[in-house]
Scaffold this active site. Sequence first.
Site, short mmCIF file in Angstrom:
data_model
loop_
_atom_site.label_atom_id
_atom_site.label_comp_id
_atom_site.label_asym_id
_atom_site.label_seq_id
_atom_site.Cartn_x
_atom_site.Cartn_y
_atom_site.Cartn_z
N ILE A 47 7.89 6.55 16.85
CA ILE A 47 7.58 7.29 15.61
C ILE A 47 6.33 8.15 15.77
CG2 ILE A 47 7.03 7.07 13.15
CD1 ILE A 47 9.89 6.22 13.75
N ARG A 59 -8.52 -0.35 4.56
CA ARG A 59 -7.62 0.65 3.92
C ARG A 59 -6.32 0.00 3.50
NH1 ARG A 59 -6.90 6.15 7.07
NH2 ARG A 59 -5.64 6.36 5.21
N ARG A 82 -4.42 10.68 3.94
CA ARG A 82 -3.45 11.76 4.05
C ARG A 82 -2.34 11.69 3.01
NH1 ARG A 82 -1.76 13.32 8.11
NH2 ARG A 82 0.41 13.48 7.58
N LYS A 100 0.85 -1.20 0.00
CA LYS A 100 0.00 0.00 0.00
C LYS A 100 0.89 1.25 0.00
CE LYS A 100 -1.71 1.54 4.05
NZ LYS A 100 -1.36 2.92 4.40
N PRO A 107 2.04 16.46 11.51
CA PRO A 107 2.35 17.77 10.89
C PRO A 107 3.02 17.61 9.52
CG PRO A 107 3.91 17.27 12.63
CD PRO A 107 2.88 16.19 12.67
N VAL A 108 3.09 18.69 8.77
CA VAL A 108 3.73 18.65 7.44
C VAL A 108 4.82 19.71 7.31
CG1 VAL A 108 1.77 17.60 6.23
CG2 VAL A 108 1.88 20.11 6.48
N ASP A 109 5.35 20.14 8.44
CA ASP A 109 6.38 21.20 8.42
C ASP A 109 7.60 20.80 7.59
OD1 ASP A 109 6.46 19.31 10.68
OD2 ASP A 109 8.35 20.29 11.17
N LEU A 110 7.99 19.53 7.67
CA LEU A 110 9.20 19.09 6.93
C LEU A 110 8.97 19.19 5.42
CD1 LEU A 110 10.16 15.96 9.08
CD2 LEU A 110 11.09 18.28 9.24
C1 EPZ Z 1 4.22 6.80 6.27
O1 EPZ Z 1 3.49 7.81 6.91
C2 EPZ Z 1 3.29 5.59 6.16
N1 EPZ Z 1 2.13 5.93 5.36
C3 EPZ Z 1 2.84 5.17 7.56
O2 EPZ Z 1 2.04 4.00 7.40
C4 EPZ Z 1 4.09 4.79 8.36
O3 EPZ Z 1 3.70 4.43 9.67
C5 EPZ Z 1 5.03 6.00 8.40
O4 EPZ Z 1 5.36 6.41 7.06
C6 EPZ Z 1 6.33 5.69 9.13
O5 EPZ Z 1 6.98 4.62 8.50
C7 EPZ Z 1 2.23 5.86 4.00
O6 EPZ Z 1 3.27 5.55 3.45
C8 EPZ Z 1 0.98 6.16 3.23
P1 EPZ Z 1 6.38 10.05 8.48
P2 EPZ Z 1 4.09 9.32 6.95
O7 EPZ Z 1 6.31 11.35 7.77
O8 EPZ Z 1 4.90 9.57 5.75
C9 EPZ Z 1 6.64 13.26 11.94
C10 EPZ Z 1 0.17 2.61 7.73
O9 EPZ Z 1 -0.34 2.08 8.73
N2 EPZ Z 1 6.59 14.32 10.91
O10 EPZ Z 1 7.54 9.15 8.22
O11 EPZ Z 1 2.97 10.24 7.26
C11 EPZ Z 1 5.34 12.47 12.04
O12 EPZ Z 1 4.38 13.16 12.82
C12 EPZ Z 1 0.66 4.05 7.81
O13 EPZ Z 1 0.36 2.06 6.62
C13 EPZ Z 1 6.79 15.64 11.28
O14 EPZ Z 1 7.00 15.94 12.45
O15 EPZ Z 1 5.05 9.22 8.23
C14 EPZ Z 1 5.80 11.19 12.68
O16 EPZ Z 1 5.90 11.39 14.07
C15 EPZ Z 1 0.45 4.66 9.19
N3 EPZ Z 1 6.75 16.60 10.32
C16 EPZ Z 1 7.21 10.99 12.09
O17 EPZ Z 1 7.60 12.28 11.58
C17 EPZ Z 1 6.52 16.31 9.00
O18 EPZ Z 1 6.50 17.24 8.17
C18 EPZ Z 1 7.26 9.99 10.95
O19 EPZ Z 1 6.24 10.34 10.05
C19 EPZ Z 1 6.31 14.95 8.64
C20 EPZ Z 1 6.37 13.97 9.60
#
Ligand code: EPZ
Length: 420
Positions: free
Chosen positions: A326, A397, A92, A22, A122-125
């Site tokens: 995470i 999902r 998302r 997925k 968040p999406v700050d990064l």
């Molecule tokens: C992806 O989510 C996956 N989703 C998630 O899978 C997975 O758990 C996650 O990566 C971690 O491996 C998809 O690929 C569709 P992140 P993503 O950005 O990209 C923080 C599932 O069950 N962060 O790596 O949203 C964030 O809050 C789903 O299949 C910021 O602070 O995860 C988190 O604490 C759930 N600022 C950490 O980083 C940002 O701008 C990792 O999030 C972006 C993220």
Amino acid sequence: MYAFKIQGGYQLKGEVEINGAKNAILPIMIAALLTKEPLELSNISYLSDVNTLSDLLKSMGMKIKSKKNSLILTADKITNFHADYNFVSKMRASFWVLGPLLARFGEAEVSLPGGCAIGTRPVDLYLNALKEMGAEIKVENGYVCAKGPLHGADIFFPKVSVGATHNTIMAAVLTKGTTTIHNPALEPEVMDLIDVLVKMGAKISGIGTKVLTIEGVDELHGAKHNVVADRIEAATFAVAAALTKGKIFLKGAKSNLMTAVIEPLKLSNVVFKEEKDGILVDATKASLKSTSLTTSEYPGFPTDAQAPLSALLSLAPGMSLIEERIFENRFMHIPELKRMGANITVLNNNAVLITGVKNLSGAQVMSSDLRGGVSLVLAALTAKGESIVKRIYHIDRGYYQLEKKLTKLGAKIKRIKSKN
Ligand code: EPZ
């Protein structure tokens, strides 16, 4: 709404097809926005997230043809650069259209994804990286309004983010100049996206390292790609085998992508045998062992496998500790497992202490998110008596026809209508 009705206590045996991941299908479908030529993807499963993303991309003018387990996506007539709240709030990863739209068309208006059950997300990064690349970003009325042109930049991620890595790579491949990304995510699904982009003509070096260098090109062309197998779906079925002392062949799975999950299962005497087209998981002599796990970025223990493993460790004699590093709120399944008799103490928002019990008992339980929901199904497979797992739309999902796959393996599970 629907629920799963499950009779526990049946050993699972046989073969299960592990579908395309997925978390690879979603970014790769979005990558089709980067070219006007067709992108042909195979090993697709029609998960509800895939269908939601298809609807969003079609609303932008993308043509999507589906046949059996393939999709052909053609973005030769993108009519608008608007990703509506109705789509992004539901799924998302839709937010990731931001990078490609900006890079190819110079503008985008994308709804902020908002938080979800497991965290504020968040999406700050994402936005800081695009600003480094010269994007003009305004956030108003819940939408990110972005304007190009973009230029190459030196990006450093203070924290690893899968989504921000996807988004920035997809922005950079069509952006004039050189973009260097320091501390990118290394998840297999990111590698799979990079694999497709290179097939489309992108110039990316440092692949698999913590420094990616991308030379922007003027155009990308179409490609054909077989999506990488879903390591989390594979891990889920491996846990199902361990919980029922069964023996399951995970067709299409790759053990080198799930080492961090295989290790704790091997501790419990689950035997993994890599074959040419999958992995044989033999748990007929399994004896569950307690252990401690800390989720971290790849190649560490994946956060998406944390809930499934917590179901398993609920039955491992002794004490197990799980630390979730995470996401800030990924233990919603714990109170539900406790309703089934698990003995778990939440130490604080990001750690739980599990004291193994002899067995779980069937109960009515509620899914709050995708992986938490599937951990309740796993627990129900081994619990004594009948369980009803509600709000299985969360599970749909990320797991395609889960009840059909489990039934084929010998489980007693049915999809039933449910009032809530
Ligand atoms: C992806 O989510 C996956 N989703 C998630 O899978 C997975 O758990 C996650 O990566 C971690 O491996 C998809 O690929 C569709 P992140 P993503 O950005 O990209 C923080 C599932 O069950 N962060 O790596 O949203 C964030 O809050 C789903 O299949 C910021 O602070 O995860 C988190 O604490 C759930 N600022 C950490 O980083 C940002 O701008 C990792 O999030 C972006 C993220």
